[in-house]
Design a protein around this motif. Sequence first.
Motif, PDB file in Angstrom:
ATOM      1  N   LYS A   1      32.075  35.557  35.005  1.00 38.02           N
ATOM      2  CA  LYS A   1      32.233  35.871  33.995  1.00 38.02           C
ATOM      3  C   LYS A   1      32.889  37.421  34.166  1.00 38.02           C
ATOM      4  O   LYS A   1      33.831  37.830  33.693  1.00 38.02           O
ATOM      5  CB  LYS A   1      31.340  35.602  32.969  1.00 38.02           C
ATOM      6  N   ASP A   2      31.727  38.241  34.604  1.00 38.23           N
ATOM      7  CA  ASP A   2      31.880  39.466  34.715  1.00 38.23           C
ATOM      8  C   ASP A   2      33.122  39.949  35.925  1.00 38.23           C
ATOM      9  O   ASP A   2      33.559  40.927  35.586  1.00 38.23           O
ATOM     10  CB  ASP A   2      30.632  40.252  35.027  1.00 38.23           C
TER      11      ASP A   2
ATOM     12  N   ASP B   1      36.264  46.262  32.058  1.00 37.14           N
ATOM     13  CA  ASP B   1      35.206  47.163  32.290  1.00 37.14           C
ATOM     14  C   ASP B   1      35.336  48.487  32.621  1.00 37.14           C
ATOM     15  O   ASP B   1      34.958  49.233  32.034  1.00 37.14           O
ATOM     16  CB  ASP B   1      33.932  46.341  33.172  1.00 37.14           C
TER      17      ASP B   1
ATOM     18  N   ARG C   1      35.508  38.524  36.130  1.00 38.88           N
ATOM     19  CA  ARG C   1      36.860  38.067  35.553  1.00 38.88           C
ATOM     20  C   ARG C   1      37.109  39.439  34.662  1.00 38.88           C
ATOM     21  O   ARG C   1      38.301  39.980  34.446  1.00 38.88           O
ATOM     22  CB  ARG C   1      36.832  37.040  34.526  1.00 38.88           C
ATOM     23  N   ASP C   2      36.088  39.985  34.311  1.00 42.25           N
ATOM     24  CA  ASP C   2      36.297  41.255  33.068  1.00 42.25           C
ATOM     25  C   ASP C   2      36.326  42.462  33.904  1.00 42.25           C
ATOM     26  O   ASP C   2      36.122  43.425  33.278  1.00 42.25           O
ATOM     27  CB  ASP C   2      35.142  41.143  32.336  1.00 42.25           C
ATOM     28  N   LEU C   3      36.262  42.494  35.215  1.00 47.55           N
ATOM     29  CA  LEU C   3      36.262  43.605  36.156  1.00 47.55           C
ATOM     30  C   LEU C   3      37.227  44.781  35.623  1.00 47.55           C
ATOM     31  O   LEU C   3      36.583  46.106  35.154  1.00 47.55           O
ATOM     32  CB  LEU C   3      36.490  43.520  37.501  1.00 47.55           C
TER      33      LEU C   3
ATOM     34  N   LYS D   1      26.837  43.621  37.749  1.00 47.25           N
ATOM     35  CA  LYS D   1      27.156  42.388  37.052  1.00 47.25           C
ATOM     36  C   LYS D   1      28.107  41.788  37.828  1.00 47.25           C
ATOM     37  O   LYS D   1      28.247  40.577  37.421  1.00 47.25           O
ATOM     38  CB  LYS D   1      27.829  43.047  35.845  1.00 47.25           C
ATOM     39  N   LEU D   2      28.683  42.104  38.907  1.00 45.88           N
ATOM     40  CA  LEU D   2      29.567  41.232  39.651  1.00 45.88           C
ATOM     41  C   LEU D   2      29.180  39.971  40.087  1.00 45.88           C
ATOM     42  O   LEU D   2      29.759  39.175  40.788  1.00 45.88           O
ATOM     43  CB  LEU D   2      30.493  42.018  40.750  1.00 45.88           C
TER      44      LEU D   2
ATOM     45  N   ASN E   1      26.716  49.670  36.631  1.00 43.84           N
ATOM     46  CA  ASN E   1      26.389  48.616  35.966  1.00 43.84           C
ATOM     47  C   ASN E   1      27.548  47.391  36.188  1.00 43.84           C
ATOM     48  O   ASN E   1      27.476  46.334  36.354  1.00 43.84           O
ATOM     49  CB  ASN E   1      26.272  48.706  34.342  1.00 43.84           C
ATOM     50  N   VAL E   2      28.991  47.960  36.549  1.00 44.71           N
ATOM     51  CA  VAL E   2      29.941  47.094  36.669  1.00 44.71           C
ATOM     52  C   VAL E   2      29.501  46.439  38.009  1.00 44.71           C
ATOM     53  O   VAL E   2      29.701  45.294  38.226  1.00 44.71           O
ATOM     54  CB  VAL E   2      31.343  47.761  36.916  1.00 44.71           C
TER      55      VAL E   2
ATOM     56  N   HIS F   1      28.198  37.624  38.168  1.00 41.98           N
ATOM     57  CA  HIS F   1      28.488  36.442  37.644  1.00 41.98           C
ATOM     58  C   HIS F   1      30.147  36.330  37.724  1.00 41.98           C
ATOM     59  O   HIS F   1      30.722  37.420  37.238  1.00 41.98           O
ATOM     60  CB  HIS F   1      27.964  36.696  36.104  1.00 41.98           C
TER      61      HIS F   1
END
Lengths: 1041, 364
Positions: free
Chosen positions: B297-298, B305, B300-302, B292-293, B288-289, B295
């Motif tokens: 925003k996602d 996560d 940034r949150d790598l 999501k990449l 899922n990580v 976006h």
Amino acid sequence: MPGKLKVKIVAGRHLPVMDRASDLTDAFVEVKFGNTTFKTDVYLKSLNPQWNSEWFKFEVDDEDLQDEPLQITVLDHDTYSANDAIGKVYIDIDPLLYSEAATVISGWFPIYDTIHGIRGEINVVVKVDLFNDLNRFRQSSCGVKFFCTTSIPKCYRAVVIHGFVEELVVNEDPEYQWIDRIRTPRASNEARQRLISLMSGELQRKIGLKVLEMRGNAVVGYLQCFDLEGESGLVVRAIGTACTLDKLSSPATFLPACNSPSKEMKESPLVHPPSHGCRSTHNSPIHTATGSRLTQSFSVSVPTLIYTGMGSGSAGKEGGPFKALLRQQTQSALEQREFPFLTLTAFPPGLLVHVGGVVSARSVKLLDRIHNPDEPETRDAWWAEIRQEIKSHAKALGCHAVVGYSESTSICEEVCILSASGTAAVLSPRFLQEGTVDGSLEQRVEENLPVGCGFCHIPYDELNMPFPAHLTHCYNCRKQKVPDVLFTTIDLPTDAVVIGKGCLIQARLCRLKKKAQAEANATAISNLLPFMEYEVHTQLMNKLKLKGMNALFGLRIQITVGENMLMGLASATGVYLAALPMPGGIQIAGKTPSDGSYEQHISHMQKKINDTIAKNKELYEINPPEVSEEIIGSPIPEPRQRSRLLRSQSESSDEVTELDLSHGKKDAFVLEIDDTDAMEDVHSLLTDVPPPSGFYSCNTEIMPGINNWTSEIQMFTSVRVVRLSSLNLTNQALNKNFNGLCENLLKSLYFKLRSMTPCCLCHVNFTVSLPEDELIQVTVTAVAITFDKNQALQTTKAHAEKSLQRASTDNEELLQFPLELCSDSVPSHAFPAAKEHPESASSNSGTPAAQRATSVDYSSFADRCSSWIELIKLKAQTIRRGSIKTTVTVEKASPMGDGNFRNRSAPPCAGSTVGVVKMTPLSFIPGAKITKYLGIINMFFIRETTSLREEGGVSGFLHTFIAEVFAMVRAHVAALGGNAVVSYIMKQCVFMENPSKNQAQCLINVSGDAVVFVRESDLEVMSTQQPAVNCQPTCTGEVTT
Amino acid sequence: MTSELDIFVGNTTLIDEDVYRLWLDGYSVNDAVALRVRSGILEQTGATAGVLQSDTMDHYRTFHMLERLLHAPPKLLHQLIFQIPPSRQALLIERYYTFDEAFVREVLGKKLSKGTKKDLDDISTKTGITLKSCRRQFDNFKRVFKVVEEMRGSLVDNIQQHFLLSDRLARDYAAIVFFANNRFETGKKKLQYLSFGDFAFCAELMIQNWTLGAVGEAPTDPDSQMDDMDVDLDKEFLQDLKELKVLVADKDLLDLHKSLVCTALRGKLSVFSEMETNFKNLSRGLVNVAAKLTHNKDVRDLFVDLVEKFVEPCRSDHWPLSDVRLFLNQYSVSVHSLDGFRHQTLWDRYMGTLRGCLLRLYHD
């Protein structure tokens, strides 16, 4: 039309942004010589313009070639308004005018602006085609070589030394012209720079003409000075010694020689060791000749250290028949000359026979406007007068010549003190005449000159002494008479037998003076001068005794005049000459011996003085062999008289003779403490702290007793200005302040250079000026040279500090296991005092220099390696590391990155774009051989600011300026193809500030000889380690730098 | 008697490393003098406080004059005013660009803007690093970022060429630039246990594998406004990562993957049962990580996560690092045996890097 000057403007770099809108510059260049100007095209929108111009050709007289500087102005083109000047470069093309020097000037020159300082660089190529001119009546003197070095330059041989040449030119100072009121200070300063450049050229040409008249081909010991006389004008004057020099064949000059000049003398036939001697007069009464002359040129002359009353001109004639013969011969050689002066301080062997002592003369003058610049008669007359006086002093000492001669001025408002000093000497006729000299006489001269002490023998007749002196038989040869103390202005002759090491000795003195105008002022000053001379002399003598030494070399006494005070600063290098008697101690005598506690105080002080003398003897390793009285020889004719030193008025005090002299059989110096002043003086004697362990200092070229120099040198200039609080302005407080200032300055230098120990500060040159009321400025230029630790070990054993002891153990290890050393251990061994930063080593391509607290020349670690094997290994390691790093990026060819990148990871220095240029006030470079003299460097700069605070205050301003001056000197030397400046001197550093207006201004004048040197170690490496060198040729270059 | 002016200028510029350090650390002259006195230098050298003060002032003045050149290190090499041996030049540059771990952790992944600069006060208070030093470090980051941001070619090489830094330091700066450009979140509480070195390691892997430069293709049209090859993630690659979703969406595939991994690892893991239980969760997390990449925003949150979805679950079950390594290797490799799965190369490009990162991130 005997010359064609060709100039090509190649490129510029790092130009300042002149157009705020585009952040770029549209630069072009104006090239001006004489009245002809050429321009390059405008190179649009670039900070790194590539003009690549055609050759601009100027067809000019060689007279102009000598006088005029080449002026290069970089401008920013502006379509709508006037073009803005970015900055200028002045190039002296004189070095191109004689065949043996540079053939082309080519390189990057800093673009200099009087307000903004250095603003980028410009690449220029200059060539000169000279046509032979056979005109006998020519006004030019192309081909005469100039050297600042005050000895025969290393790759030349003196054929004839013709003698003294002098010249001066005057002009109005643009700063004080009426037009100054309408033009900007910047324009006025530029006009000044241009004018002085022009005047120096003219002066040099005129001196050259005089040399040609004397049938010489060179000027050695050329000293050019400016007198900024303010309203009354600008004087540029120069003195030098005309010579005929022969260039030594070039293959010989490439022979590897040894490290120190002293060794050089013995092993290499190429160099002419200065062999000279000197002798000085001491504690003699002062004779003052005061005479008022013309109304406006009020003048007082003050002969120093010499009692002229007794010694008549005939003094020498009663000497032995040989002396007389020699004298006659030399006299005839010198007679044709108006002034038998030499500006040399070191001499070809055999030239200097005897030394009589220091002669000096001062005269106070009132400046008046120079009405006709073309006839500078007044100034000429002033100097002629002084020189005449010097000549007569020398005669009184039984000498026919003056060596180590120099002239200086000190100006405050309209009062000017002219000073001249030198060392009276007897010279052998050998170099003074063309053609052959009577061979037998010459031989006799040599026979009669015992090695190492001949120069000490008195030239005057002992029965008819020009001043009271205490003579003994020479302790070396036991044949001739020597004085008990010797003062000279020359360098220590290399063959002189010296015991122990030398040290810098300074006398410092302030005298308050009432503010006055014109003649009253001049009278006040001339009244003070004799007392100052006397006191300076007393101080020198006391300090010399305190050091346990008996001779001073390189004596330079500077008297500076200010609005409300006079300052005296004398510097010299004290040594113990084996030929002279052991100095007596210093005896303190109380005036009122009734009081018990007073007595106690006196004896306490006496003890302190005796302790200091003993400590100094140990420190400087003065342990002369004990000589019993009988061996010394026949009793001395004159009654044994005690040298007495009295304060201002001499009072007869018979009790002195009854005092017990604690310092052996020799006469002691008696200091009478009759008032608080005297007490202060004794105290100040004891406050001079010796340099910290590992440091030595001297103001001569080399330090006696040290000859194992390494190649690590650091030339520096330090300037301090202090403001005196006006509350406690008494002579005592002033003296104390001044003393403190000088001592602190020295302490700071020792601290800053601590990573170079063991080292010696050589040619320490102090200059004092009084820019304003209550401001004292002291400028010091010197060079620190490290010497081999092994030698230091032996010498400092007794009083080495812990760090040094550690050094010694480290060093022993190093010697024991030389082959086991890896590159990493070498630096830590070599610099035991420095803290270790392992991480720094790794971050730094493994360069050991990274581990040192303050590094000056990283190549030095190589010199310290005890064997070449380590060096080679070490280099190999460095290279290996470097190459690993480079592999990644080497293929990527970004226009600027490539070169830069190589720099970063390649062995240090290998790819540096800016070549290293060494600067030194000495005439040689330790561990290197000078192979070529490229010409004289003589530069004058003015810098001003109207944003003093923004530039870091006065310190920031001057720091930047001096760094810029160094940079410009280096750039000019590099452009001539040289890699060093020798005999470098900062002749003037005039600093003025106006903090309330946020303004400051400074003028600096420097000179020296541009040279090419080859490091001896290179030659050695090449011969002994050929394979290792071959595999990494860049590495050798590294050592050179 | 007061000193109006006091300078020392050497033909070779004297550099005192200790004073340089104090200057870089942002101490005032007086503080530096006090610190030097405390170091015992007066006793060692027999100098006075006045001498030390003058010496320190002098060095500070020199450094101040050099600072302008240090902003563009190649200038330092070509300038004529200061004669400095190359080894010393290298040292000056290297030290100037060296940064504090504590500081870099505070700004890593943040936008190098005026806003962040305003926060330096707080960072200074928090880390105990002087504000002056914080400013220097921040300005260094920003300067390097500005210069290499738009530049094509290897990020590390670009930095080395324009700032003449050592290989090590240039790599660190590459990581800082990469993080600043992609604005990875590194400040969350659960990420506090990670060091700059951990992030730099991940950055290097990502630069090597996930950027355009990593593909090694020469841009077809050199004039085209290409993405900065090393600084930006390969957009196309991120887009493609969605395809990996099938690994968890398709139940059969997921089971097969699980059984392949379990068979291979049976008896080799000390935490086998925990792994077996958690397999689907972990796999879902990792895939899922990836998905999501797309976006920003996602992206940034790598790291948040990764820590949440993988590091924390494993840590709570006390997986030893060796087991994590075995698992991740097997987990990646087993996908090759999944017949129904067609994105092997994509998977390897993703997982190869992620495996490296996760192993580095997996510690206390």
